[in-house]
Design a protein around this motif. Structure first.
Motif: not given
Length: 341
Positions: A101, A103, A131, A143, A145
């Motif tokens: 993940e 963020e 991302c 967020v 992933a």
């Protein structure tokens, strides 16, 4: 008597220091395909304006240059005041995909960030996972992933992030790198292994010790407690004393299952040795997990003197972590390493 008050820092100097601190990370500028065409057209219009002294061409040149300036300013505002956090999984294994993940938090009060692309950087490996965040509102976080499947065991060292944007016109890609170190241990792959079936309901090498349990041997007699199985009731003794009396069973224990790993590597055949060493590690890891699922205590020993132990209570993590960080030992060297789970 009041002490001397420290002199306040001038606001202009403070602003300049803050600006330098924000601009300290190096920005990298990369031309996109559209940007190359745009710059080529701008240069062509500039040469034509100088040669012809046409006011309309000068006006067009000024508009093109203004677009470049606006692109640089707006992309800088998008990259500023961003904090990136990485969340790694608790465990990862060769051949099994896992999620990481990312963020991104926008600390700006009023200005959102658009078209932010975050690239996770790892030491010694090409950056292939990114991302994309279309919009990050002020004082908020987004967020995302990415999925990754490891191909080799060992330490996977993350060194930082590369934050980039092509906002607003897609002519240039401006980026900066942010250090953020983290480490993930990649466990070796585990294959399903069929262990031999115990003969006569008892595992090979099984022994019994004094103590209460659920084994096959009996220690003695005792009064029956509420809720216990009535199949172990001693009916003759029950009839004699007038109370329910049952057999006391012995506790069954199993010896440690010792798995030996040859970690020696001849100096002349490093590549062949590495391939064979990885196969041996995979085989030992598979058998260790199979024994743990059956309830055995497993001890892994290496030819270099290494040793680690695991059982069903602690799980397979200590054993797999030990195998993940194990290196081949050159033939003739004696290194003693002991790890107790």
């Amino acid at each position: 008597m009041l002490g001397k008050q420290p002199a306040r820092r001038p606001s202009a100097v403070h602003w300049l220091a803050t600006w330098r601190q924000r601009m300290r990370p190096p920005r990298r500028l990369k031309f996109t395909r559209e940007g190359k065409f745009f710059v080529g057209i701008t240069l062509g219009v500039g040469f034509a304006a100088i040669n012809t002294a046409n006011n309309l061409l000068y006006l067009l040149l000024g508009m093109l240059l203004a677009l470049i300036v606006v692109s640089g300013i707006m992309s800088e505002f998008s990259l500023r005041d961003l904090t990136v956090i990485r969340r790694l999984p608790l465990r990862a294994q060769v051949g099994r995909p896992h999620l990481v993940e990312i963020e991104v938090f926008n600390h700006k009060l009023r200005v959102p960030s658009y078209a932010i692309e975050v690239e996770d950087l790892r030491a010694g490996q090409p950056a292939d996972k990114r991302c994309f965040f279309l919009k990050i509102s002020p004082k908020s976080a987004q967020v995302a992933a990415y999925r990754r499947t490891p191909t080799r065991r060992g330490r996977d060292v993350h060194v930082g992030f590369r934050i980039a944007t092509r906002f607003p016109f897609g002519l240039f890609e401006k980026s900066r790198e942010v250090p953020a170190e983290a480490e993930l241990v990649i466990y070796p792959a585990v294959d399903p292994v069929a262990l031999p079936v115990p003969v006569g309901g008892r595992f090979p090498g099984t022994d019994f010790v004094v103590g209460r349990g659920h084994g096959e041997d009996f220690l003695g007699l005792r009064l029956m407690r509420p809720g216990e199985d009535s199949r172990d009731v001693h009916w003759r003794k029950t009839a004699a004393v007038g109370q329910m009396v049952m057999w006391e069973r012995a506790r069954e224990t199993r010896p440690d299952v010792i798995l030996t790993l040859d970690s020696r590597c001849p100096a002349g055949a490093v590549d062949d040795c590495n391939d064979g060493f990885e196969r041996r590690i995979r085989d030992v890891a598979s058998r260790a997990v199979a024994h743990l699922k059956r309830g055995d205590r497993v001890v892994i020993t290496t030819s270099a003197g290494g040793r680690t132990r695991g059982d069903r209570t602690v799980g397979a993590d200590p054993l797999l972590r030990y195998l993940a960080l194990l290196d081949a030992t050159p033939a003739g060297d004696a290194v003693s390493i002991a790890v107790e789970a």
